[in-house]
Write an enzyme that holds these catalytic residues in place. Structure first.
Site, PDB file in Angstrom:
ATOM      1  CG  ASP A  48       4.223  54.095 -48.661  1.00  0.00           C
ATOM      2  OD1 ASP A  48       4.548  55.216 -49.104  1.00  0.00           O
ATOM      3  OD2 ASP A  48       3.152  53.538 -48.949  1.00  0.00           O
ATOM      4  CB  SER A  89       0.810  54.653 -51.522  1.00  0.00           C
ATOM      5  OG  SER A  89       1.881  55.362 -50.971  1.00  0.00           O
ATOM      6  CB  THR A 142       0.863  49.934 -49.591  1.00  0.00           C
ATOM      7  OG1 THR A 142       1.281  51.257 -49.892  1.00  0.00           O
ATOM      8  CG2 THR A 142       1.898  48.944 -50.079  1.00  0.00           C
ATOM      9  CD  GLU A 262       2.697  50.180 -46.763  1.00  0.00           C
ATOM     10  OE1 GLU A 262       2.838  51.138 -47.515  1.00  0.00           O
ATOM     11  OE2 GLU A 262       1.647  49.970 -46.135  1.00  0.00           O
ATOM     12  CG  ASP A 267       4.289  57.987 -47.541  1.00  0.00           C
ATOM     13  OD1 ASP A 267       4.781  58.652 -48.470  1.00  0.00           O
ATOM     14  OD2 ASP A 267       3.083  58.028 -47.244  1.00  0.00           O
ATOM     15  CG  HIS A 271       3.364  62.564 -46.676  1.00  0.00           C
ATOM     16  ND1 HIS A 271       3.040  63.219 -47.849  1.00  0.00           N
ATOM     17  CD2 HIS A 271       3.232  61.246 -46.946  1.00  0.00           C
ATOM     18  CE1 HIS A 271       2.717  62.320 -48.778  1.00  0.00           C
ATOM     19  NE2 HIS A 271       2.834  61.120 -48.254  1.00  0.00           N
ATOM     20  CG  ASP A 309       5.053  53.368 -52.271  1.00  0.00           C
ATOM     21  OD1 ASP A 309       6.087  53.812 -51.708  1.00  0.00           O
ATOM     22  OD2 ASP A 309       3.929  53.448 -51.750  1.00  0.00           O
ATOM     23  CG  HIS A 310       5.966  57.057 -53.538  1.00  0.00           C
ATOM     24  ND1 HIS A 310       6.230  57.702 -52.341  1.00  0.00           N
ATOM     25  CD2 HIS A 310       4.758  56.451 -53.375  1.00  0.00           C
ATOM     26  CE1 HIS A 310       5.223  57.515 -51.511  1.00  0.00           C
ATOM     27  NE2 HIS A 310       4.313  56.738 -52.105  1.00  0.00           N
TER      28      HIS A 310
HETATM   29 ZN    ZN Z   1       2.667  59.184 -49.165  1.00  0.00          ZN
END
Ligand code: ZN
Length: 385
Positions: A48, A89, A142, A262, A267, A271, A309-310
């Site tokens: 993620d 997500s 996710t 995952e 991620d 953040h 995912d990104h």
């Molecule tokens: Zn995120």
């Protein structure tokens, strides 16, 4: 000055698809991996928030090497969602799990909040064993998008109820509270799962490594009450969970399995604009990728697909960086719109090369399995609504 937000990143990224798998190995002999045959098992690994700069920072910080470099094919997907160029997500995982772009926050439902069949449900319908492993809570966006259907990702207690609507064979992740310490009702979903024949254990009861599973039992393990701690603060169950998951799912008779793993917290490092958090989580996932590829190579019938995912944080590697000391800057504390690499390995890996929508991951996994018919669950889900 903490973070420099204004900079111009002039980078030309050339991703080369290795269209020839390594046909000559070091010994000079011809490698005979049968890439054209169909995989029996598919393992989808999602890092993620793991964009190309997270990958770069991870590889350079890891002595300029990674397990990802063992993948024979590389593709790129476009991660935008149906209502925003920047996906979250939930919409990102729904694209992989269900093959449709949807709105940010949607858990395996379409833009009208109608449920979409997921790869995990389809695998189950076709007699495959199924599993989910995450380093977030198991009801987080996710993993949830592979097993639940909900109009909003934050409805964790409703998402937990959906675990009772499948026959999932193996799951490990945090979020015990959403099963047995619920605010919305008095239900104890752990007991309900047990009464349906599941062996459910938690970090309160025993360590994962103390558990020996009977191949015939379905198993769930909840690693924390809410979200698990970061890897750097003592969460280290991922490799053990993956090892158990692989041996448990492959021991099921017959038809193969689908497993989603995952690495959730790359991620969260993004953040938090915390580069060492990102790199630490990347390193943990890198080891798991190595573990999975070792297993898949031995098995010979397993396709491994690894993607994100990104991207999260708009991470850039600054001019002052050295190979072993990356100086990172972030442009955002949210996700960005950058396209995302896809790494694939094993039978049918070649179909993942190219540039495509994130929804094509779903289509390509179905194609790899050889599923040509639409999922019968599609109409069933729609009738239920
Ligand atoms: Zn995120």
């Amino acid at each position: 000055m903490k973070k420099c937000l204004l900079y111009i990143q002039c980078s030309v990224i050339v991703l080369m698809s290795c269209t020839q798998s390594r046909s000559i190995v070091d010994s000079g002999s011809i490698e005979t991996t049968p890439h054209s045959t169909q995989p029996k098992n598919v393992i989808l690994i999602i890092g993620d928030g793991m964009g190309l700069t997270q990958m770069t920072a991870g590889i350079y910080s890891n002595g300029n090497q990674s397990q990802y470099e063992r993948c024979q094919y590389i593709g790129i997907h476009k991660p935008y969602s149906s209502d925003h160029l920047i996906t979250d997500s939930a919409a990102g995982a729904t694209a992989f799990a269900c093959g449709q772009k949807t709105y940010n926050g949607a858990i395996a439902v379409d833009s009208d909040s109608l449920p979409l069949p997921t790869l995990l449900e389809e695998a189950e319908d076709r007699g495959l064993a199924t599993g989910l492993i995450a380093t977030s809570s198991i009801v987080h966006a996710t993993p949830a998008s592979f097993i639940a259907h909900n109009r909003h990702r934050k409805n964790y207690e409703e998402i937990a109820e959906d675990f009772l609507k499948t026959e999932i064979d193996f799951f490990v992740g945090g979020g015990k509270k959403y099963f047995d310490g619920r605010d919305k009702d008095e239900r104890n979903l752990i007991e309900e799962l047990r009464s349906r024949g599941y062996r459910i254990s938690t970090y309160f009861d025993e360590e994962l490594e103390e558990i020996t599973l009977d191949p015939s039992e379905r198993f769930g393990y909840l690693t924390s009450n809410k979200e698990p701690l970061p890897h750097s603060q003592g969460r280290d169950y991922l490799p053990m969970a993956v090892q158990m998951g692989l041996s448990h799912l492959s021991a099921h008779d017959g038809d193969g399995f689908f497993l989603m793993i995952e690495g959730s917290q790359i991620d969260w490092g993004g953040h938090a604009n915390n580069a060492s958090y990102v790199i630490d989580e990347w390193k943990e996932l890198n080891e798991v990728v190595g573990q999975v590829l070792d297993w898949a190579e031995k098995d010979g019938e397993t396709l491994v697909v690894i993607t994100a995912d990104h991207e999260t944080g708009g991470l850039a590697i600054q001019y002052e960086s050295k190979m072993d000391s990356i100086v990172a800057a972030f442009t955002s504390d949210y996700h960005t719109g950058a396209m995302i690499p896809v790494y694939s390995h094993g039978p049918r890996a070649e179909i993942f090369s190219g540039i495509y929508e994130n929804t094509a991951i779903y289509d390509k996994i179905r194609k790899a399995y050889g599923w040509s018919e639409p999922s019968p669950r599609d109409t069933r889900l729609r009738q239920k609504k």
